[in-house]
Structure formats: structure tokens, C-alpha cells
Design a protein around this motif. Structure first.
Motif, PDB file in Angstrom:
ATOM      1  N   GLU A 206       0.839  -1.191   0.000  1.00 56.63           N
ATOM      2  CA  GLU A 206       0.000   0.000   0.000  1.00 56.63           C
ATOM      3  C   GLU A 206       0.875   1.244   0.000  1.00 56.63           C
ATOM      4  OE1 GLU A 206      -3.915  -1.071   2.534  1.00 56.63           O
ATOM      5  OE2 GLU A 206      -2.015  -1.419   3.599  1.00 56.63           O
ATOM      6  N   GLY A 220      -3.546   0.313  -3.248  1.00 58.11           N
ATOM      7  CA  GLY A 220      -3.162  -0.899  -2.534  1.00 58.11           C
ATOM      8  C   GLY A 220      -3.468  -2.134  -3.353  1.00 58.11           C
ATOM      9  N   GLU A 308     -11.214   1.420   0.404  1.00 57.74           N
ATOM     10  CA  GLU A 308     -10.389   0.309   0.865  1.00 57.74           C
ATOM     11  C   GLU A 308     -11.295  -0.825   1.307  1.00 57.74           C
ATOM     12  OE1 GLU A 308      -7.553   1.509   3.866  1.00 57.74           O
ATOM     13  OE2 GLU A 308      -7.601   3.573   3.133  1.00 57.74           O
TER      14      GLU A 308
END
Length: 351
Positions: A206, A220, A308
Motif C-alpha cells: 500500500e 493498494g 479500501e
């Protein structure tokens, strides 16, 4: 007015609405709000105080110890006949607040700057895309190290030495710097167990580097060297589908951070995962995490947000981070790094 800055228009509205005489902030050049108000100050490492009275900006700067730019600015505002209430960010330094009060002003907190920062201009988006390109270059270099390493006694070795999380982080950072970015301490490598990188285990890379003017990216990827599929593959597919669902959701209408996070989680659950799901949605700009960053805050047109999604498995964690720019009826994914579990697949075409 000094130009067509959306911040200045927002400040004028706030001053009129609150019946205030000026907006004032103080801090070092690295303070994102200072850099957003007066971008030219990023080249000055000193401390600064800035004010906007609805027509023009006033700036006081100093680099010497003991200098008091906030005090000088407060005195100048009073000497020019300004009085009454001034709007300030909630995180105004204590000494600046005291200088303003000593000059006869009352203070009222405002989030007008952070709200303005949530919607990016075309110039800001371009800078974020530059940072995202640097993030992609870094992750590609890390993936290349994984792909070229040899398997020896259950460990990965590169150039006759064990491949470690530390070496991978350095490789990612070198790729970021080579692409003109700055890692800014925002690069992480997550692996199960100790620092040694092993085949068959998920490795999460990441990065959230910044470009020269201070705007960040966020990217990421999870790689499994010589993986066998199974739950890792299923989780990876679920996370990828979650991004597609969230992007479609953002196209349809303005959504809250909570609603998008819930949609991401629901999509992963649809692939049979109940526990260990982690999602986060937040803005990206002069900070790697900024508004809209929690709860009921809305992701509106102009926002650039990081999404995320992670799933904890017995063998480790599958986690991906993407950056999306929300437009008028469209959502663009920034960056073109493929979502491949195989590190060799990062040089392929995106699906």
C-alpha cells in the motif's frame, strides 16, 4: 477578490452568513489548510498567518524564532478598522487565538475550508493523478521484486538474500521516487508472521505518496506468489466486485461515507465471508485521508475518494485500495494498475 477560487466564494458566503469580518488561520507551511488557502506558501518553510476579508488576502510570515506572524496579522486587521467576529478553523493554534482576542476580535469556529477542500478543481485532480501514477510505479516495482524472487527452502530470495517486508517497502519507495513522487512515510507492506516473505502467503503493498505540490494518491494491492487459489482467490474476486458496485452507486447519486462502506461490505459478504471484513472510505488531497472521511458526510460531485476493502483469512489478509474521482454522472478510477493476485500479472491489461 483575487481570482475565481472556489474557496474564496465559499469564504464570502460564510462571512456573510455568520456576519463575520474575516477568516483567519495560522500555522506552518506544511499545514494543509495553509497550503490550500495560499498555495505559494508551500515554498516558504516558515510559519504563516493568513486572513481573507471577503475582498483580499493578507499574509504575515516569519522564519525566525520568537517571531509572531499571527500577532502581527491580528494587529494589522485591527489597525485597518476591522472588528467583531473572525472565523477560524477549529484547530487554530492557541497563541493565534490569543493574539486575535487581544486585538479585540471574537472567534467563531468554521469548517468552510475543509468543506471546500472536499471538492477538487481540475488542477487538483491532475496533481492527484500524478501522485497516483507514482503510487502505481512504486507498486509495480514491488511486484517485480516479488515476481523475480526465487523460492528457496520455503522462503523467497532476491539477489542471494531473503526477501523481506522491509526490502519490499524500500523497492516500492524507490519506484515512487523514480516516478517523481515522495513516499512521505505512507508506504506499508503487510505480511503474515515475521518479516520474511514466503510463497503462498498474501502480501499487501500500500502506498499514498504525494507529488511535489503536496497532493496525495492512494493505492493498494495484494499479491500471492505461487498461490493455489481457494479462499484467497474468492476473497479477491469479492473485493473487486465490491469496487464495481460502489462505483455504480456513486454514479447514481450522492452517497454518505457510511452507505458506501456498507455497500462494499455487503458485496464481500455475498461471496460467503462473514467475519474479518474491513472497509474504509475517505477523501484524498493535501492529506492522505481527509473530508469526506466519516459517517453521514456526503461524497459529492468533485470529490476524490479512496475506497479500501479488506478480508481477513486464515492465511493472511486480502486488501485492495482504489482511488475514484466523482464527476457529473460519472465516476473515474484513477490509476491503471491491474488487480492481479499474481505479481507477474501486474504488467498485464486491466480487466
Amino acid at each position: 477578490m483575487t481570482g475565481d477560487s472556489p474557496l474564496e466564494a465559499a469564504l464570502v458566503d460564510a462571512l456573510e452568513r455568520e456576519d463575520a469580518t474575516a477568516f483567519v488561520h495560522a500555522g506552518p507551511a506544511r499545514d494543509p489548510a495553509i497550503r490550500y488557502c495560499r498555495p505559494e506558501l508551500e515554498r516558504d518553510p516558515g510559519r504563516h498567518a493568513v486572513a481573507f476579508d471577503g475582498r483580499e488576502w493578507r499574509v504575515r510570515s516569519a522564519a525566525e524564532p520568537g517571531a509572531r506572524p499571527a500577532g502581527e496579522l491580528a494587529e494589522a486587521l485591527a489597525a485597518d478598522g476591522l472588528s467583531g467576529t473572525v472565523l477560524t478553523p477549529a484547530r487554530l493554534p492557541h497563541d493565534a487565538a490569543l493574539y486575535l482576542e487581544d486585538a479585540g476580535f471574537s472567534l467563531s469556529s468554521t469548517d468552510v475550508v475543509s468543506r471546500a477542500r472536499a471538492a477538487k478543481t481540475d488542477a487538483e485532480r491532475s496533481r492527484i493523478e500524478d501522485a497516483q501514477a507514482a503510487a502505481g510505479a512504486g507498486l509495480r516495482r514491488g511486484a517485480a521484486a516479488l515476481a523475480s524472487a526465487e523460492v528457496v527452502d520455503g522462503r523467497l530470495r532476491l539477489e542471494a538474500e531473503d526477501l523481506t517486508a522491509t526490502r519490499l517497502r524500500i523497492a516500492v519507495d524507490e519506484g515512487i521516487v523514480a516516478a517523481g513522487g515522495f513516499p512521505d512515510g505512507e508506504t506499508t507492506v503487510s505480511i503474515p508472521g515475521d518479516d520474511l516473505v514466503r510463497p503462498g502467503e498474501p502480501i499487501v503493498l500500500e502506498a499514498a505518496p504525494r507529488e511535489p505540490s503536496g497532493y496525495h494518491g492512494a493505492l493498494g494491492r495484494t499479491f500471492v506468489r505461487d498461490g493455489e487459489g481457494g479462499s484467497e482467490r474468492r476473497a479477491h474476486v469479492g473485493v473487486t466486485r465490491a469496487f464495481r458496485s460502489a462505483a455504480a452507486m456513486l454514479v447514481a447519486d450522492a452517497q454518505s461515507v457510511t452507505a458506501v462502506e456498507a455497500d462494499l461490505e455487503a458485496e464481500v459478504r455475498a461471496f460467503g465471508f462473514e467475519d474479518g471484513i474491513r472497509t474504509r472510505v475517505a477523501g484524498v488531497g493535501l492529506e492522505p485521508v481527509e473530508r469526506p472521511d466519516r459517517g453521514s458526510r456526503t461524497i459529492d460531485e468533485g470529490a476524490v475518494v479512496r475506497l479500501e476493502v479488506g478480508v481477513a483469512l486464515e492465511a493472511g489478509r486480502i486488501r485492495l485500495t482504489e482511488l475514484f474521482a466523482v464527476g457529473d454522472g460519472n465516476v473515474d478510477r484513477l490509476g491503471s494498475v491491474p488487480r492481479s493476485l499474481d505479481p507477474e500479472g501486474i504488467d498485464g491489461e486491466e480487466s
